[in-house]
Scaffold this motif. Structure first.
Motif, PDB file in Angstrom:
ATOM      1  N   TRP A  32      -3.565   9.904   1.074  1.00  0.00           N
ATOM      2  CA  TRP A  32      -2.545  10.031   0.023  1.00  0.00           C
ATOM      3  C   TRP A  32      -1.150   9.798   0.607  1.00  0.00           C
ATOM      4  O   TRP A  32      -0.328   9.064   0.026  1.00  0.00           O
ATOM      5  CB  TRP A  32      -2.629  11.413  -0.649  1.00  0.00           C
ATOM      6  CG  TRP A  32      -1.696  11.514  -1.813  1.00  0.00           C
ATOM      7  CD1 TRP A  32      -1.987  11.261  -3.119  1.00  0.00           C
ATOM      8  CD2 TRP A  32      -0.292  11.826  -1.752  1.00  0.00           C
ATOM      9  NE1 TRP A  32      -0.859  11.406  -3.887  1.00  0.00           N
ATOM     10  CE2 TRP A  32       0.197  11.748  -3.080  1.00  0.00           C
ATOM     11  CE3 TRP A  32       0.587  12.157  -0.743  1.00  0.00           C
ATOM     12  CZ2 TRP A  32       1.530  11.997  -3.400  1.00  0.00           C
ATOM     13  CZ3 TRP A  32       1.914  12.393  -1.057  1.00  0.00           C
ATOM     14  CH2 TRP A  32       2.382  12.316  -2.371  1.00  0.00           C
ATOM     15  N   LEU A  33      -0.899  10.401   1.766  1.00  0.00           N
ATOM     16  CA  LEU A  33       0.431  10.250   2.386  1.00  0.00           C
ATOM     17  C   LEU A  33       0.691   8.780   2.720  1.00  0.00           C
ATOM     18  O   LEU A  33       1.788   8.253   2.486  1.00  0.00           O
ATOM     19  CB  LEU A  33       0.528  11.117   3.645  1.00  0.00           C
ATOM     20  CG  LEU A  33       0.610  12.634   3.372  1.00  0.00           C
ATOM     21  CD1 LEU A  33       0.347  13.421   4.658  1.00  0.00           C
ATOM     22  CD2 LEU A  33       1.974  13.010   2.792  1.00  0.00           C
ATOM     23  N   GLU A  34      -0.339   8.114   3.246  1.00  0.00           N
ATOM     24  CA  GLU A  34      -0.162   6.697   3.602  1.00  0.00           C
ATOM     25  C   GLU A  34       0.113   5.868   2.355  1.00  0.00           C
ATOM     26  O   GLU A  34       1.031   5.041   2.325  1.00  0.00           O
ATOM     27  CB  GLU A  34      -1.424   6.217   4.342  1.00  0.00           C
ATOM     28  CG  GLU A  34      -1.333   4.777   4.864  1.00  0.00           C
ATOM     29  CD  GLU A  34      -1.659   3.735   3.796  1.00  0.00           C
ATOM     30  OE1 GLU A  34      -0.895   2.750   3.694  1.00  0.00           O
ATOM     31  OE2 GLU A  34      -2.641   3.909   3.063  1.00  0.00           O
ATOM     32  N   LYS A  35      -0.655   6.117   1.301  1.00  0.00           N
ATOM     33  CA  LYS A  35      -0.492   5.301   0.085  1.00  0.00           C
ATOM     34  C   LYS A  35       0.856   5.587  -0.598  1.00  0.00           C
ATOM     35  O   LYS A  35       1.576   4.668  -0.985  1.00  0.00           O
ATOM     36  CB  LYS A  35      -1.632   5.570  -0.901  1.00  0.00           C
ATOM     37  CG  LYS A  35      -2.967   4.996  -0.464  1.00  0.00           C
ATOM     38  CD  LYS A  35      -4.043   5.242  -1.527  1.00  0.00           C
ATOM     39  CE  LYS A  35      -5.412   4.831  -1.014  1.00  0.00           C
ATOM     40  NZ  LYS A  35      -6.485   5.075  -1.985  1.00  0.00           N
ATOM     41  N   ALA A  36       1.178   6.856  -0.759  1.00  0.00           N
ATOM     42  CA  ALA A  36       2.423   7.199  -1.469  1.00  0.00           C
ATOM     43  C   ALA A  36       3.627   6.646  -0.714  1.00  0.00           C
ATOM     44  O   ALA A  36       4.552   6.074  -1.313  1.00  0.00           O
ATOM     45  CB  ALA A  36       2.529   8.712  -1.635  1.00  0.00           C
TER      46      ALA A  36
END
Ligand SMILES: [Fe+2]
Ligand SMILES: [Fe+2]
Length: 280
Positions: free
Chosen positions: A61-65
């Protein structure tokens, strides 16, 4: 329900409305279907993160956001409610986005105090349904979603794009697509009401006209694009159908969720070999 597949599809962030990105993840669903676990990023003059995903997907999630928005640019974190699948990366986002204000409410903070480190009260704004906050080139209006599994739940609609985040309403398993226009109509007609009922079984005790007025009010906000945490993106006719099906749930019987029979099925393949191995 089938055992978890070894590898689930892992879609990239997707532009679903001007400036508005869905941050998608999947969890295994029944019969080879997938449960969406989405959040959203609005990349306007004052970027907004809308929910922070599930703990299961935290790193991804952190990478995508942060492939959509730079952490130091984020000015707002809108937390729809305190359920774990919406707060997975909350502490990371607060730490990595020092200029961001957390939009939440008193009861969310009370409930999160039981499971998270102390949240920074001085970085918050508490806004109730009917309220709004100004994100520079747009205003985000809060409303109470028509289906919810937590009392703190609030959705938002963007005044500039008419993109709506409707939180846990309109959940639906999918074979892979996150666009309702690409899904079989019968899947939406059968599965979405079942998941709406699972999320909000209190629909059985609702007065049709009273609840109908609430659904009417949410529909009248005039969303062009509706994204949710656990369903496909809805627009146009599919969106109108989804609101209609909600009205139909008022006063209707609870749609049962699986019980012991499913558990027996899930355990059967492991029990049979184990029993065969028992020496007689
Ligand atoms: Fe929830
Ligand atoms: Fe959820």
């Amino acid at each position: 329900m089938n055992p978890a597949p070894t590898a689930l599809p892992d879609p990239r962030p997707e532009l679903i409305a001007p400036d508005t990105f869905l941050i998608p993840h999947f969890a295994p669903g029944p019969d080879g279907l997938l449960l969406p676990v989405n959040s959203m990023v609005i990349r306007g003059r004052e970027p907004v993160i809308v929910d922070t995903g599930a703990p299961l997907h935290r790193d991804s999630w952190l990478e995508k956001a942060f492939s959509v928005v730079e952490p130091e640019d984020v000015r707002w974190i809108f937390l729809s409610h305190d359920d774990g699948d919406h707060t997975g990366a909350l502490m990371d986002v607060l730490e990595r986005c020092p200029k961001a204000t957390l939009v939440t409410n008193f009861f969310t903070v009370e409930r999160l105090a039981l499971e998270k480190p102390a949240l920074p009260l001085h970085r918050m704004r508490w806004i109730e349904p009917g309220g709004h906050f100004d994100a520079g080139d747009r205003t985000l209006h809060l409303f109470r979603p028509p289906i919810f599994d937590g009392p703190t739940s609030r959705g938002i609609i963007d005044s500039k794009t008419r993109a709506m985040w409707i939180v846990d309403s309109f959940a639906c398993f999918t074979p892979g697509s996150l666009d309702a226009d690409e899904l079989p109509p019968e899947l939406l007609a059968n599965v979405m009401p079942a998941l709406n009922s699972a999320v909000s079984p209190w629909h059985a005790w609702l007065d049709r006209s009273t609840y109908g007025r609430h659904v009417d009010a949410v529909e009248a906000l005039g969303a062009r694009t509706v994204a949710s945490a656990h369903g496909p993106v809805l627009r146009g006719e599919r969106l109108a159908d989804a609101f209609d099906r909600l009205r139909g749930l008022a006063g209707a019987p609870i749609i049962p969720t699986p019980g012991q029979e499913l558990l027996d099925q899930l355990l059967a393949p492991t029990l049979v070999p184990a029993m065969e191995a028992v020496p007689i």
